[in-house]
Design a protein around this motif. Structure first.
Motif, PDB file in Angstrom:
ATOM      1  N   VAL A 290       6.059  13.384  29.317  1.00 20.46           N
ATOM      2  CA  VAL A 290       7.510  13.508  29.169  1.00 20.46           C
ATOM      3  C   VAL A 290       7.848  14.419  27.987  1.00 20.46           C
ATOM      4  O   VAL A 290       8.702  15.299  28.090  1.00 20.46           O
ATOM      5  CB  VAL A 290       8.158  12.125  28.958  1.00 20.46           C
ATOM      6  N   ALA A 291       7.139  14.220  26.862  1.00 16.39           N
ATOM      7  CA  ALA A 291       7.508  14.937  25.646  1.00 16.39           C
ATOM      8  C   ALA A 291       7.199  16.430  25.741  1.00 16.39           C
ATOM      9  O   ALA A 291       7.921  17.251  25.187  1.00 16.39           O
ATOM     10  CB  ALA A 291       6.780  14.327  24.447  1.00 16.39           C
ATOM     11  N   LEU A 292       6.110  16.785  26.414  1.00 15.25           N
ATOM     12  CA  LEU A 292       5.719  18.192  26.427  1.00 15.25           C
ATOM     13  C   LEU A 292       6.176  18.938  27.671  1.00 15.25           C
ATOM     14  O   LEU A 292       6.286  20.152  27.685  1.00 15.25           O
ATOM     15  CB  LEU A 292       4.199  18.303  26.291  1.00 15.25           C
ATOM     16  N   LEU A 293       6.396  18.172  28.757  1.00 14.41           N
ATOM     17  CA  LEU A 293       6.678  18.812  30.027  1.00 14.41           C
ATOM     18  C   LEU A 293       8.127  18.584  30.430  1.00 14.41           C
ATOM     19  O   LEU A 293       8.777  19.434  31.018  1.00 14.41           O
ATOM     20  CB  LEU A 293       5.744  18.197  31.073  1.00 14.41           C
ATOM     21  N   GLY A 294       8.591  17.376  30.105  1.00 18.46           N
ATOM     22  CA  GLY A 294       9.963  17.027  30.496  1.00 18.46           C
ATOM     23  C   GLY A 294       9.975  16.355  31.857  1.00 18.46           C
ATOM     24  O   GLY A 294       9.157  16.643  32.729  1.00 18.46           O
ATOM     25  N   TYR A 295      10.899  15.437  32.014  1.00 22.80           N
ATOM     26  CA  TYR A 295      11.009  14.668  33.246  1.00 22.80           C
ATOM     27  C   TYR A 295      11.310  15.575  34.437  1.00 22.80           C
ATOM     28  O   TYR A 295      10.703  15.454  35.503  1.00 22.80           O
ATOM     29  CB  TYR A 295      12.107  13.622  33.048  1.00 22.80           C
ATOM     30  N   GLN A 296      12.222  16.508  34.250  1.00 21.06           N
ATOM     31  CA  GLN A 296      12.666  17.344  35.372  1.00 21.06           C
ATOM     32  C   GLN A 296      11.513  18.155  35.970  1.00 21.06           C
ATOM     33  O   GLN A 296      11.348  18.226  37.178  1.00 21.06           O
ATOM     34  CB  GLN A 296      13.787  18.295  34.931  1.00 21.06           C
ATOM     35  N   THR A 297      10.706  18.757  35.077  1.00 15.64           N
ATOM     36  CA  THR A 297       9.583  19.565  35.569  1.00 15.64           C
ATOM     37  C   THR A 297       8.614  18.706  36.366  1.00 15.64           C
ATOM     38  O   THR A 297       8.095  19.111  37.408  1.00 15.64           O
ATOM     39  CB  THR A 297       8.819  20.180  34.379  1.00 15.64           C
ATOM     40  N   LEU A 298       8.363  17.495  35.853  1.00 19.02           N
ATOM     41  CA  LEU A 298       7.427  16.597  36.528  1.00 19.02           C
ATOM     42  C   LEU A 298       7.925  16.266  37.928  1.00 19.02           C
ATOM     43  O   LEU A 298       7.197  16.395  38.918  1.00 19.02           O
ATOM     44  CB  LEU A 298       7.254  15.317  35.695  1.00 19.02           C
ATOM     45  N   ILE A 299       9.198  15.849  38.005  1.00 21.29           N
ATOM     46  CA  ILE A 299       9.767  15.424  39.283  1.00 21.29           C
ATOM     47  C   ILE A 299       9.849  16.600  40.262  1.00 21.29           C
ATOM     48  O   ILE A 299       9.617  16.458  41.456  1.00 21.29           O
ATOM     49  CB  ILE A 299      11.164  14.811  39.052  1.00 21.29           C
ATOM     50  N   ALA A 300      10.158  17.783  39.717  1.00 20.02           N
ATOM     51  CA  ALA A 300      10.266  18.949  40.596  1.00 20.02           C
ATOM     52  C   ALA A 300       8.921  19.268  41.244  1.00 20.02           C
ATOM     53  O   ALA A 300       8.851  19.696  42.391  1.00 20.02           O
ATOM     54  CB  ALA A 300      10.755  20.154  39.790  1.00 20.02           C
ATOM     55  N   ASN A 301       7.820  19.035  40.504  1.00 20.00           N
ATOM     56  CA  ASN A 301       6.499  19.315  41.052  1.00 20.00           C
ATOM     57  C   ASN A 301       6.003  18.242  42.001  1.00 20.00           C
ATOM     58  O   ASN A 301       5.286  18.532  42.943  1.00 20.00           O
ATOM     59  CB  ASN A 301       5.479  19.470  39.923  1.00 20.00           C
ATOM     60  N   ASP A 302       6.327  16.976  41.679  1.00 23.68           N
ATOM     61  CA  ASP A 302       5.830  15.877  42.486  1.00 23.68           C
ATOM     62  C   ASP A 302       6.677  14.640  42.226  1.00 23.68           C
ATOM     63  O   ASP A 302       6.570  14.026  41.172  1.00 23.68           O
ATOM     64  CB  ASP A 302       4.359  15.599  42.124  1.00 23.68           C
ATOM     65  N   PRO A 303       7.524  14.262  43.184  1.00 27.34           N
ATOM     66  CA  PRO A 303       8.455  13.151  42.952  1.00 27.34           C
ATOM     67  C   PRO A 303       7.763  11.806  42.732  1.00 27.34           C
ATOM     68  O   PRO A 303       8.351  10.899  42.136  1.00 27.34           O
ATOM     69  CB  PRO A 303       9.301  13.110  44.230  1.00 27.34           C
ATOM     70  N   THR A 304       6.507  11.640  43.189  1.00 29.62           N
ATOM     71  CA  THR A 304       5.844  10.357  42.972  1.00 29.62           C
ATOM     72  C   THR A 304       5.297  10.224  41.554  1.00 29.62           C
ATOM     73  O   THR A 304       4.958   9.142  41.107  1.00 29.62           O
ATOM     74  CB  THR A 304       4.651  10.173  43.929  1.00 29.62           C
ATOM     75  N   GLY A 305       5.175  11.333  40.847  1.00 32.94           N
ATOM     76  CA  GLY A 305       4.666  11.281  39.482  1.00 32.94           C
ATOM     77  C   GLY A 305       3.154  11.296  39.384  1.00 32.94           C
ATOM     78  O   GLY A 305       2.595  11.313  38.297  1.00 32.94           O
ATOM     79  N   ASN A 306       2.466  11.311  40.538  1.00 27.78           N
ATOM     80  CA  ASN A 306       1.004  11.234  40.516  1.00 27.78           C
ATOM     81  C   ASN A 306       0.335  12.444  39.876  1.00 27.78           C
ATOM     82  O   ASN A 306      -0.824  12.388  39.490  1.00 27.78           O
ATOM     83  CB  ASN A 306       0.456  11.092  41.941  1.00 27.78           C
ATOM     84  N   LEU A 307       1.070  13.541  39.773  1.00 30.30           N
ATOM     85  CA  LEU A 307       0.449  14.738  39.198  1.00 30.30           C
ATOM     86  C   LEU A 307       0.718  14.881  37.708  1.00 30.30           C
ATOM     87  O   LEU A 307       0.451  15.924  37.118  1.00 30.30           O
ATOM     88  CB  LEU A 307       0.933  15.983  39.936  1.00 30.30           C
ATOM     89  N   ALA A 308       1.246  13.802  37.087  1.00 31.38           N
ATOM     90  CA  ALA A 308       1.606  13.890  35.668  1.00 31.38           C
ATOM     91  C   ALA A 308       0.431  14.367  34.809  1.00 31.38           C
ATOM     92  O   ALA A 308       0.578  15.324  34.041  1.00 31.38           O
ATOM     93  CB  ALA A 308       2.105  12.534  35.181  1.00 31.38           C
ATOM     94  N   ALA A 309      -0.737  13.712  34.945  1.00 32.35           N
ATOM     95  CA  ALA A 309      -1.868  14.074  34.082  1.00 32.35           C
ATOM     96  C   ALA A 309      -2.326  15.526  34.307  1.00 32.35           C
ATOM     97  O   ALA A 309      -2.487  16.273  33.340  1.00 32.35           O
ATOM     98  CB  ALA A 309      -3.018  13.091  34.266  1.00 32.35           C
ATOM     99  N   PRO A 310      -2.541  15.940  35.562  1.00 27.31           N
ATOM    100  CA  PRO A 310      -2.925  17.349  35.756  1.00 27.31           C
ATOM    101  C   PRO A 310      -1.875  18.338  35.241  1.00 27.31           C
ATOM    102  O   PRO A 310      -2.237  19.348  34.615  1.00 27.31           O
ATOM    103  CB  PRO A 310      -3.061  17.468  37.281  1.00 27.31           C
TER     104      PRO A 310
END
Lengths: 514, 91
Positions: A290-310
């Motif tokens: 969240v701090a380095l990428l931001g919520y929006q970028t994460l959700i835009a890439n993958d709504p389930t959040g499973n790709l957070a670590a990669p």
């Protein structure tokens, strides 16, 4: 696929195949094939348990859940960790003393009969397959997302590797693949956590502030209640998580791979340390995303959040680190599915083939051949299933496994070990009612009956996502009712005493003594 | 000999059952307190910047490690006593 990815993957595949080759030369007896003849040390086995337990759902799913839901995501990991105390205090030592290769051995040491063995084998088989198929499906999607290779090719690669490990290397190869996975996973997440902290000059409060700025939840990110709105669902999930591990055949099977109960305890000490530290690091990774990428970028890439670590890895370390983290995710998946293949194999070839069909009289060579063919069959069939299930959402099966295990295997194990009046009838009714209840509750629940894209497009009859709170008591109740309606089968005090002493101390029966 | 062994097992059980009760209590108090006392759990605790909810969740980790260690120590004592009993009883 670019060269960095390719090299990482080839490196992992080659390393694990070398392990398998080395193990294959040593897997020449059934004892070696099923339990590595108890040759692992406590610490090695602890690493293997962690490798068996931490699935891609833990590694990728929990990081994503923390990144999206904050506090509640972390609660998941707490349940997984505390479940090891239940294993250690209630079942670990007795299971090691009573069983040889499978859970069927443990229960049949008190209730020796073919009926009992059939049911235990079926339970172990069903739980392992139910857990394996969603892992394979998820791995197909994951590799497609990360590496841009076709879904079917990814499933075939992972399915093929797990089958090769088990068919040729048995438990020795599976254990060492799991140990390597733990080392790679722990060092990778540790490295990534350090990078996250260093990005904030090792200042945790500034990391927390940055998280609050970048999540839509704001301050509320750090407060409970974003994932589990309904208290019953919340409590029910926590119940299934804490009791489930003590019923998972692929985890309990790892208690046979050490020499004695001292090593069993050492295994569980090391695995709780590894798993606990791992979950602390997933928290750092979740916050870091969240701090380095931001919520929006994460959700835009993958709504389930499973790709957070990669995604986090790519953000802080570019393509190289992303390739490394993808390789970790890949190792994580193959290690877990290999553990599941060997537990399903044991249920079939040891319990059903050797004990029931051959009445315990098959030779060493026949048993070994049967085990290898079974592993090959299981690997092939589950790969084929996973290929067919591409379009169907099966991820809920992962959390279902914990409910099924906690409602069927867990009550039977605990009551067999500790309840004097328990009868074989009780064990059978308990197992059947736990299995049927948990599966039925899932089918009638909102995972399957859902007007909005469920397999059955109707309102759910039982509107609860986590039916553990109903299914687990049904398992216990079934066992209790079966017992009181079969008083004739009750064992004599003498018989139970012999069993109980054996389960608690390992002193074998002294039938001949005056 | 059976009686002495059984007595040892009973003593071990008397030690472990309260511990097991503590484990379940400590674990389930976390979800229950979040369900029933959310306001209190969201207040700042005595550790700067950390609410009671986070503090309690973090405490579960050292708690698990401590309970595992405790079991290990008790089980070692039990194994030693059992060994002594068997030695004494052997002809």
């Amino acid at each position: 696929m670019n060269l960095t990815y390719f090299l990482f993957f080839i490196c992992i595949i080659v390393c694990t195949l070398i392990i398998t080759y080395w193990a294959a030369k040593r897997s020449n007896t059934t004892n070696r094939f099923y339990v590595a003849s108890g040759s692992l040390t406590g610490f090695q086995n602890g690493m293997a348990i962690a490798g068996d337990f931490i699935s891609a759902a833990s590694f990728l799913g929990i990081v994503g859940m923390i990144a999206i839901n904050g506090y509640d995501g972390f609660l998941y990991s707490i349940g997984f960790l505390v479940s090891y105390l239940v294993v250690l205090y209630l079942v670990a030592e007795p299971v090691h003393r009573l069983g040889k290769y499978s859970l069927g051995d443990v229960i049949c040491s008190r209730f020796p009969s073919n009926k009992m063995r059939w049911i235990m084998a079926f339970g172990a088989f069903a739980i392992s397959i139910l857990y394996m198929i969603p892992q394979l499906v998820a791995s197909g999607f994951l590799l497609r997302l990360l590496l841009n290779i076709d879904y079917s090719i990814s499933v075939i690669i992972i399915g093929g590797l797990m089958t090769i490990y088990v068919v040729f290397g048995g438990m020795v190869a599976t254990s060492w693949v799991q140990i390597v996975k733990t080392v790679v996973l722990m060092s990778g997440t540790f490295l990534l956590s350090l990078i996250v902290f260093s990005n904030f000059n090792w200042n945790v409060p500034s990391l927390v502030e940055r998280v609050k700025e970048l999540t839509p939840l704001g301050d509320a990110f750090f407060l409970p209640g974003h994932l589990f709105g309904n208290p019953i669902e919340f409590f029910s999930l926590q119940l299934a998580l804490v009791l489930g591990t003590a019923g998972l055949p692929h985890i309990l099977m790892r208690l046979f791979t050490v020499r004695n109960t001292l090593e069993v305890r050492r295994s569980l000490i090391s695995s709780t340390w590894i798993i606990g530290l791992f979950y602390l690091m997933t928290l750092v990774l979740g916050l870091g995303t969240v701090a380095l990428l931001g919520y929006q970028t994460l959700i835009a890439n993958d709504p389930t959040g499973n790709l957070a670590a990669p995604l986090l890895a790519k953000e802080v370390g570019g393509d190289f680190l992303l390739a490394f983290v993808s390789a970790i995710a890949f190792t994580t998946i193959v290690a877990v599915v290999a553990g599941l293949v060997i537990s399903a194999t044991t249920a079939f070839s040891h319990d059903i083939f050797h004990h029931i069909l051959k009445r315990g009289k098959s030779t060493e060579k026949e048993q070994l051949r049967a085990a290898r063919w079974t592993a090959l069959g299981i690997g092939l069939i589950s790969t084929l299933f996973a290929l067919r299930l591409e379009t169907i959402n099966v991820t809920f099966l992962v959390s279902m496994t914990f409910i099924v295990a906690a409602a069927s295997n867990f009550p039977i194990l605990v009551l067999t070990i500790y309840w004097k009046r328990f009868t074989q009838m009780g064990a059978i009714t308990g197992m059947v009612s736990g299995l049927v209840a948990s599966l039925l509750l899932v089918i009638l629940g909102p995972h399957i009956m859902n007007p909005d894209g469920g397999w059955i497009a109707r309102e759910a009859i039982i509107p609860i996502q986590n039916p553990g709170i109903i299914a687990i008591p049904i398992g216990f109740l079934g066992a209790y009712l079966g017992t009181i309606f079969s008083k004739k089968q009750r064992q004599s005090n003498e018989e139970f005493k012999r069993f109980f002493i054996q389960s608690q101390t390992g002193i074998a029966s002294r039938r001949g003594e005056p | 000999m059976d009686e002495r062994v059984l007595e040892l097992i009973r003593r071990k059980k008397r030690l472990l059952i309260p511990n097991l009760a503590i484990i379940f209590l400590f674990y389930f108090m976390l979800p229950l307190s979040l369900i029933f006392y959310p306001d209190f759990m969201n207040k700042k605790s005595f550790v700067t910047g950390v609410t009671w909810a986070w503090l309690y969740a973090f405490l579960q980790l050292p708690f698990v490690w401590f309970m595992v260690w405790l079991y290990h120590v008790k089980a070692k004592q039990f194994d030693r006593r059992m060994e002594e009993t068997i030695q004494e009883e052997l002809p």
